[in-house]
Design a protein around this motif. Sequence first.
Motif, PDB file in Angstrom:
ATOM      1  N   PRO A 134       0.807  -1.230   0.000  1.00 33.63           N
ATOM      2  CA  PRO A 134       0.000   0.000   0.000  1.00 33.63           C
ATOM      3  C   PRO A 134       0.836   1.275   0.000  1.00 33.63           C
ATOM      4  CG  PRO A 134      -0.903  -1.602   1.543  1.00 33.63           C
ATOM      5  CD  PRO A 134       0.420  -2.155   1.081  1.00 33.63           C
ATOM      6  N   LYS A 135       1.939   1.272   0.734  1.00 33.74           N
ATOM      7  CA  LYS A 135       2.779   2.462   0.781  1.00 33.74           C
ATOM      8  C   LYS A 135       3.391   2.747  -0.583  1.00 33.74           C
ATOM      9  CE  LYS A 135       6.747   4.514   3.159  1.00 33.74           C
ATOM     10  NZ  LYS A 135       7.805   4.302   4.201  1.00 33.74           N
ATOM     11  N   ALA A 136       3.883   1.705  -1.248  1.00 36.42           N
ATOM     12  CA  ALA A 136       4.489   1.887  -2.563  1.00 36.42           C
ATOM     13  C   ALA A 136       3.456   2.379  -3.577  1.00 36.42           C
ATOM     14  CB  ALA A 136       5.125   0.582  -3.031  1.00 36.42           C
ATOM     15  N   VAL A 137       2.227   1.871  -3.481  1.00 36.11           N
ATOM     16  CA  VAL A 137       1.176   2.296  -4.401  1.00 36.11           C
ATOM     17  C   VAL A 137       0.891   3.789  -4.229  1.00 36.11           C
ATOM     18  CG1 VAL A 137      -1.288   2.108  -4.893  1.00 36.11           C
ATOM     19  CG2 VAL A 137       0.102   0.037  -4.680  1.00 36.11           C
ATOM     20  N   ARG A 138       0.822   4.254  -3.003  1.00 35.62           N
ATOM     21  CA  ARG A 138       0.545   5.666  -2.764  1.00 35.62           C
ATOM     22  C   ARG A 138       1.681   6.552  -3.274  1.00 35.62           C
ATOM     23  NH1 ARG A 138      -3.579   7.108   0.726  1.00 35.62           N
ATOM     24  NH2 ARG A 138      -2.502   9.048   1.217  1.00 35.62           N
ATOM     25  N   GLU A 139       2.880   6.003  -3.325  1.00 36.68           N
ATOM     26  CA  GLU A 139       4.028   6.779  -3.783  1.00 36.68           C
ATOM     27  C   GLU A 139       4.167   6.790  -5.304  1.00 36.68           C
ATOM     28  OE1 GLU A 139       7.246   4.965  -1.741  1.00 36.68           O
ATOM     29  OE2 GLU A 139       6.931   6.085   0.134  1.00 36.68           O
ATOM     30  N   THR A 140       3.623   5.778  -5.976  1.00 33.24           N
ATOM     31  CA  THR A 140       3.881   5.632  -7.409  1.00 33.24           C
ATOM     32  C   THR A 140       2.639   5.687  -8.296  1.00 33.24           C
ATOM     33  OG1 THR A 140       3.780   3.211  -7.253  1.00 33.24           O
ATOM     34  CG2 THR A 140       5.934   4.238  -6.912  1.00 33.24           C
ATOM     35  N   ALA A 141       1.482   5.356  -7.753  1.00 33.86           N
ATOM     36  CA  ALA A 141       0.270   5.288  -8.577  1.00 33.86           C
ATOM     37  C   ALA A 141      -0.522   6.584  -8.487  1.00 33.86           C
ATOM     38  CB  ALA A 141      -0.601   4.115  -8.127  1.00 33.86           C
ATOM     39  N   PRO A 142      -1.292   6.926  -9.509  1.00 36.07           N
ATOM     40  CA  PRO A 142      -2.157   8.107  -9.425  1.00 36.07           C
ATOM     41  C   PRO A 142      -3.179   7.933  -8.312  1.00 36.07           C
ATOM     42  CG  PRO A 142      -2.675   6.780 -11.362  1.00 36.07           C
ATOM     43  CD  PRO A 142      -1.413   6.223 -10.804  1.00 36.07           C
ATOM     44  N   GLN A 143      -3.626   9.032  -7.739  1.00 35.17           N
ATOM     45  CA  GLN A 143      -4.506   8.974  -6.573  1.00 35.17           C
ATOM     46  C   GLN A 143      -5.788   8.188  -6.843  1.00 35.17           C
ATOM     47  OE1 GLN A 143      -5.182  12.759  -4.722  1.00 35.17           O
ATOM     48  NE2 GLN A 143      -6.567  11.949  -3.182  1.00 35.17           N
ATOM     49  N   GLY A 144      -6.271   8.243  -8.069  1.00 33.58           N
ATOM     50  CA  GLY A 144      -7.479   7.518  -8.418  1.00 33.58           C
ATOM     51  C   GLY A 144      -7.336   6.012  -8.317  1.00 33.58           C
ATOM     52  N   GLU A 145      -6.089   5.530  -8.255  1.00 36.43           N
ATOM     53  CA  GLU A 145      -5.852   4.093  -8.144  1.00 36.43           C
ATOM     54  C   GLU A 145      -5.477   3.666  -6.726  1.00 36.43           C
ATOM     55  OE1 GLU A 145      -3.206   2.381 -10.946  1.00 36.43           O
ATOM     56  OE2 GLU A 145      -4.248   3.174 -12.694  1.00 36.43           O
ATOM     57  N   TRP A 146      -5.443   4.607  -5.795  1.00 34.67           N
ATOM     58  CA  TRP A 146      -5.074   4.243  -4.433  1.00 34.67           C
ATOM     59  C   TRP A 146      -6.132   3.311  -3.834  1.00 34.67           C
ATOM     60  CZ3 TRP A 146      -3.391   9.535  -1.886  1.00 34.67           C
ATOM     61  CH2 TRP A 146      -2.205   9.962  -2.508  1.00 34.67           C
ATOM     62  N   PRO A 147      -5.706   2.367  -3.025  1.00 38.30           N
ATOM     63  CA  PRO A 147      -6.684   1.449  -2.426  1.00 38.30           C
ATOM     64  C   PRO A 147      -7.512   2.132  -1.348  1.00 38.30           C
ATOM     65  CG  PRO A 147      -4.497   1.036  -1.534  1.00 38.30           C
ATOM     66  CD  PRO A 147      -4.314   2.037  -2.647  1.00 38.30           C
ATOM     67  N   ALA A 148      -8.760   1.688  -1.192  1.00 38.14           N
ATOM     68  CA  ALA A 148      -9.590   2.148  -0.082  1.00 38.14           C
ATOM     69  C   ALA A 148      -9.127   1.436   1.185  1.00 38.14           C
ATOM     70  CB  ALA A 148     -11.059   1.825  -0.354  1.00 38.14           C
ATOM     71  N   ARG A 149      -9.064   2.170   2.290  1.00 36.56           N
ATOM     72  CA  ARG A 149      -8.571   1.608   3.545  1.00 36.56           C
ATOM     73  C   ARG A 149      -9.712   1.463   4.548  1.00 36.56           C
ATOM     74  NH1 ARG A 149      -2.981   1.875   3.451  1.00 36.56           N
ATOM     75  NH2 ARG A 149      -3.233   0.167   4.951  1.00 36.56           N
ATOM     76  N   ARG A 150      -9.754   0.332   5.225  1.00 35.54           N
ATOM     77  CA  ARG A 150     -10.743   0.078   6.261  1.00 35.54           C
ATOM     78  C   ARG A 150     -10.093  -0.736   7.380  1.00 35.54           C
ATOM     79  NH1 ARG A 150     -12.720   3.071   3.158  1.00 35.54           N
ATOM     80  NH2 ARG A 150     -14.782   3.011   2.164  1.00 35.54           N
ATOM     81  N   ARG A 151     -10.498  -0.473   8.624  1.00 30.25           N
ATOM     82  CA  ARG A 151      -9.979  -1.223   9.769  1.00 30.25           C
ATOM     83  C   ARG A 151     -10.963  -2.311  10.194  1.00 30.25           C
ATOM     84  NH1 ARG A 151      -7.164   2.920  14.132  1.00 30.25           N
ATOM     85  NH2 ARG A 151      -5.390   3.528  12.817  1.00 30.25           N
TER      86      ARG A 151
END
Length: 268
Positions: free
Chosen positions: A55-72
């Motif tokens: 998830p951290k790598a995705v947020r650093e490299t992917a466009p925001q529209g592709e960021w995963p949704a986070r839930r606890r």
Amino acid sequence: MHGRVARTERLTPGMVRVVLHGGDLEDLVMPDATDAYVNAAFRPAGASYDEVFDPKAVRETAPQGEWPARRRFTVRTWDAGSSELTLDFVVHADEGVASGWALNARPGDPLVFEGPNGGYRPSAASAWHLLVGDESALPAIAASLESLSPAGRAVVRVVCDGPEYQVDLESPADLDLRWLHRHGDERDESLLLAAVEAVEFGDGRPFGFVHGEADEIRAVRRHLLQERGLTRRDLSCSPYWRRTMTDEAWRRIKREYVAAMEAEALAS
């Protein structure tokens, strides 16, 4: 970290149990907490990265529209011997991100997450235990009750939509359990508070575990601090969701809401 779906079970009309295994769960380190939780990451459809991702790598490299949704999600059980992690998902008719995933999960599907983390376990030093919440708090309440000794005492008040939404809650301790069923109108907002107000505290100071819908939890917390004489050290309180708000809208204001709730406690 990730695991893959081993099996699923529909516990109630509003809850699905998902058991994970495989992946890198053999490396999982569980905290000594009955409210242990994982921070799951749900990859959006059509994302350019693999189904197992950092998830951290995705947020650093992917466009925001592709960021995963986070839930606890609170861990219901962890079996270190079989490396199986059990999570109970509250599911809704509108099939939000997590609900939709849990309702459609099939064996072999991956679930990426960070954690687990946690900070609460019932202490034998407490005279007794007050556990209060709704469906979202059930995994932690169930795990906490199972950890108590036969010499313990637990008072539990849980809100749900009706008898068919109840789950089995058992404990070696002396258990006073009452289910509160919603009416589907404005009365629902005060069900939990009224139930806690009616509890006979008796001798000894309890420790309160109060988790669930934000405004209900805030009202119960205020009552316990201002009218029952508990201190912030006697409480574990967390607003998991807020009525009339989507998950994403709640996530945007949660930090501010919790800060206001804490300021209210300091002023009391």
